[in-house]
Motif scaffolding. Structure first.
Motif, PDB file in Angstrom:
ATOM      1  N   ASP A 146       2.837  27.240 -62.163  1.00 26.01           N
ATOM      2  CA  ASP A 146       1.447  27.096 -61.716  1.00 26.01           C
ATOM      3  C   ASP A 146       1.144  25.706 -61.180  1.00 26.01           C
ATOM      4  O   ASP A 146      -0.014  25.363 -60.971  1.00 26.01           O
ATOM      5  CB  ASP A 146       0.478  27.415 -62.857  1.00 26.01           C
ATOM      6  CG  ASP A 146       0.641  26.466 -64.033  1.00 26.01           C
ATOM      7  OD1 ASP A 146       1.398  25.488 -63.909  1.00 26.01           O
ATOM      8  OD2 ASP A 146       0.022  26.700 -65.076  1.00 26.01           O
ATOM      9  N   THR A 203      -7.570  22.444 -54.996  1.00 27.35           N
ATOM     10  CA  THR A 203      -6.990  23.282 -56.040  1.00 27.35           C
ATOM     11  C   THR A 203      -6.412  24.547 -55.437  1.00 27.35           C
ATOM     12  O   THR A 203      -7.102  25.263 -54.712  1.00 27.35           O
ATOM     13  CB  THR A 203      -8.068  23.656 -57.077  1.00 27.35           C
ATOM     14  OG1 THR A 203      -8.678  22.455 -57.551  1.00 27.35           O
ATOM     15  CG2 THR A 203      -7.457  24.398 -58.240  1.00 27.35           C
ATOM     16  N   GLU A 205     -10.404  36.450 -64.800  1.00 31.15           N
ATOM     17  CA  GLU A 205     -10.367  35.540 -63.656  1.00 31.15           C
ATOM     18  C   GLU A 205      -9.483  36.049 -62.522  1.00 31.15           C
ATOM     19  O   GLU A 205      -9.414  35.442 -61.454  1.00 31.15           O
ATOM     20  CB  GLU A 205      -9.836  34.159 -64.078  1.00 31.15           C
ATOM     21  CG  GLU A 205     -10.627  33.499 -65.185  1.00 31.15           C
ATOM     22  CD  GLU A 205     -10.095  33.828 -66.580  1.00 31.15           C
ATOM     23  OE1 GLU A 205      -9.414  34.876 -66.708  1.00 31.15           O
ATOM     24  OE2 GLU A 205     -10.352  33.063 -67.513  1.00 31.15           O
ATOM     25  N   SER A 224      -7.315  28.884 -67.376  1.00 32.00           N
ATOM     26  CA  SER A 224      -6.877  30.176 -66.819  1.00 32.00           C
ATOM     27  C   SER A 224      -5.358  30.286 -66.832  1.00 32.00           C
ATOM     28  O   SER A 224      -4.802  31.348 -67.145  1.00 32.00           O
ATOM     29  CB  SER A 224      -7.389  30.330 -65.385  1.00 32.00           C
ATOM     30  OG  SER A 224      -8.792  30.303 -65.354  1.00 32.00           O
ATOM     31  N   MET A 278      -9.257  25.738 -64.168  1.00 33.17           N
ATOM     32  CA  MET A 278      -7.953  26.272 -63.798  1.00 33.17           C
ATOM     33  C   MET A 278      -6.950  26.199 -64.941  1.00 33.17           C
ATOM     34  O   MET A 278      -6.214  27.154 -65.196  1.00 33.17           O
ATOM     35  CB  MET A 278      -7.412  25.532 -62.575  1.00 33.17           C
ATOM     36  CG  MET A 278      -8.240  25.737 -61.324  1.00 33.17           C
ATOM     37  SD  MET A 278      -8.456  27.468 -60.894  1.00 33.17           S
ATOM     38  CE  MET A 278      -6.781  27.949 -60.611  1.00 33.17           C
ATOM     39  N   TYR A 332      -3.142  35.607 -57.970  1.00 35.11           N
ATOM     40  CA  TYR A 332      -4.251  34.930 -57.298  1.00 35.11           C
ATOM     41  C   TYR A 332      -5.495  35.026 -58.180  1.00 35.11           C
ATOM     42  O   TYR A 332      -5.852  36.121 -58.632  1.00 35.11           O
ATOM     43  CB  TYR A 332      -4.535  35.574 -55.940  1.00 35.11           C
ATOM     44  CG  TYR A 332      -3.413  35.430 -54.951  1.00 35.11           C
ATOM     45  CD1 TYR A 332      -3.387  34.371 -54.048  1.00 35.11           C
ATOM     46  CD2 TYR A 332      -2.368  36.349 -54.911  1.00 35.11           C
ATOM     47  CE1 TYR A 332      -2.354  34.233 -53.127  1.00 35.11           C
ATOM     48  CE2 TYR A 332      -1.332  36.212 -54.006  1.00 35.11           C
ATOM     49  CZ  TYR A 332      -1.331  35.160 -53.120  1.00 35.11           C
ATOM     50  OH  TYR A 332      -0.302  35.020 -52.217  1.00 35.11           O
ATOM     51  N   LEU A 333      -6.137  33.898 -58.429  1.00 36.52           N
ATOM     52  CA  LEU A 333      -7.362  33.875 -59.216  1.00 36.52           C
ATOM     53  C   LEU A 333      -8.585  33.892 -58.298  1.00 36.52           C
ATOM     54  O   LEU A 333      -8.486  33.618 -57.108  1.00 36.52           O
ATOM     55  CB  LEU A 333      -7.387  32.633 -60.112  1.00 36.52           C
ATOM     56  CG  LEU A 333      -6.263  32.538 -61.139  1.00 36.52           C
ATOM     57  CD1 LEU A 333      -6.459  31.314 -62.023  1.00 36.52           C
ATOM     58  CD2 LEU A 333      -6.157  33.789 -61.987  1.00 36.52           C
ATOM     59  N   LYS A 369      -5.262  28.150 -56.223  1.00 39.46           N
ATOM     60  CA  LYS A 369      -5.565  29.098 -57.298  1.00 39.46           C
ATOM     61  C   LYS A 369      -4.564  30.245 -57.328  1.00 39.46           C
ATOM     62  O   LYS A 369      -4.934  31.409 -57.296  1.00 39.46           O
ATOM     63  CB  LYS A 369      -6.994  29.611 -57.119  1.00 39.46           C
ATOM     64  CG  LYS A 369      -8.007  28.492 -57.226  1.00 39.46           C
ATOM     65  CD  LYS A 369      -9.402  28.927 -56.914  1.00 39.46           C
ATOM     66  CE  LYS A 369     -10.333  27.729 -56.998  1.00 39.46           C
ATOM     67  NZ  LYS A 369     -11.688  28.040 -56.613  1.00 39.46           N
ATOM     68  N   GLN A 370      -3.296  29.897 -57.363  1.00 40.57           N
ATOM     69  CA  GLN A 370      -2.274  30.922 -57.471  1.00 40.57           C
ATOM     70  C   GLN A 370      -1.105  30.409 -58.302  1.00 40.57           C
ATOM     71  O   GLN A 370      -0.873  29.211 -58.388  1.00 40.57           O
ATOM     72  CB  GLN A 370      -1.794  31.378 -56.103  1.00 40.57           C
ATOM     73  CG  GLN A 370      -1.007  30.342 -55.332  1.00 40.57           C
ATOM     74  CD  GLN A 370      -0.650  30.832 -53.944  1.00 40.57           C
ATOM     75  OE1 GLN A 370      -1.525  31.225 -53.181  1.00 40.57           O
ATOM     76  NE2 GLN A 370       0.609  30.796 -53.604  1.00 40.57           N
ATOM     77  N   LYS A 422     -11.859  33.035 -56.232  1.00 38.82           N
ATOM     78  CA  LYS A 422     -12.153  31.835 -55.455  1.00 38.82           C
ATOM     79  C   LYS A 422     -13.286  31.011 -56.055  1.00 38.82           C
ATOM     80  O   LYS A 422     -13.364  29.809 -55.835  1.00 38.82           O
ATOM     81  CB  LYS A 422     -12.493  32.220 -54.018  1.00 38.82           C
ATOM     82  CG  LYS A 422     -11.329  32.857 -53.287  1.00 38.82           C
ATOM     83  CD  LYS A 422     -11.706  33.284 -51.890  1.00 38.82           C
ATOM     84  CE  LYS A 422     -10.524  33.962 -51.214  1.00 38.82           C
ATOM     85  NZ  LYS A 422     -10.862  34.436 -49.861  1.00 38.82           N
TER      86      LYS A 422
END
Length: 199
Positions: free
Chosen positions: A134, A42, A77, A108, A105, A95-96, A44-45, A98
């Protein structure tokens, strides 16, 4: 080391128990271990892009980026925001945290879209609608080319759509994107009629 060996030789029941536990643990790990060639992960950005034609980088920062950043910072988040302000364009990389799990996700990203959508009313009149990208998790893929001598671009497009629909029915295929499709245009031929009158 000699004492260690003697202990295991004298305690046969403990030695067998330890060997069974090690063997059982190894078999359990082997059968539960991930075996995918391309294991999923995943990212996360996300990227928020907002065109603001005619604006200087300073205007983009103060009138667009700062407004969007203020709304996005309300997300619990959020890890941090990286901004890139250019002439006529605001680019923000979100950036979410870690520790977020993969199943959290999508929720979010939905929240991010809502925050960005709510901030649109505060943007200046010349700014275009913000675009949230995303889908960076779609990193595993295969490229195929389709060509055919003697076929029109429209026929190739029809074949490509047919292949796309077939691929979407294949297990583990999440998304198929078509590139290089020509924009359709309508052409009209005008016939100019010239008449001459002789006296």
């Amino acid at each position: 080391m000699e004492k260690f060996v003697k202990y295991f030789l004298s305690s046969k029941s403990f030695t067998w128990l330890l060997m069974i536990l090690i063997l059982g643990g190894g078999l359990f790990s082997y059968f539960n271990m991930g075996k995918l060639e391309d294991a999923p992960f995943t990212i996360k950005q996300a990227v928020v892009i907002t065109p603001y034609p005619g604006a200087s980088p300073m205007e983009v920062e103060t009138e667009v980026t700062d407004v969007l950043a203020e709304a996005i910072q309300e997300m619990g988040e959020l890890y941090y925001i990286k901004t890139d302000n250019r002439e006529g364009l605001s680019k923000m990389t979100i950036y979410l945290k870690k520790e977020l799990r993969a199943d959290q996700m999508q929720q979010s990203w939905d929240l991010l879209r809502r925050k960005v959508g709510d901030a649109q009313a505060k943007l200046p009149e010349g700014a275009s609608k913000s675009i949230v990208q995303d889908d960076f998790g779609d990193v595993l893929g295969v490229f195929y080319g389709l060509h055919g001598q003697g076929f029109t671009p429209r026929q190739l497009e029809d074949y490509a759509i047919e292949i796309k629909n077939g691929l979407l029915n294949v297990k583990d295929v999440a998304k198929v994107t078509l590139y290089g499709i020509q924009k359709r245009s309508l052409y009209r031929n005008y016939l100019a009629a010239h008449t001459s009158i002789s006296k």
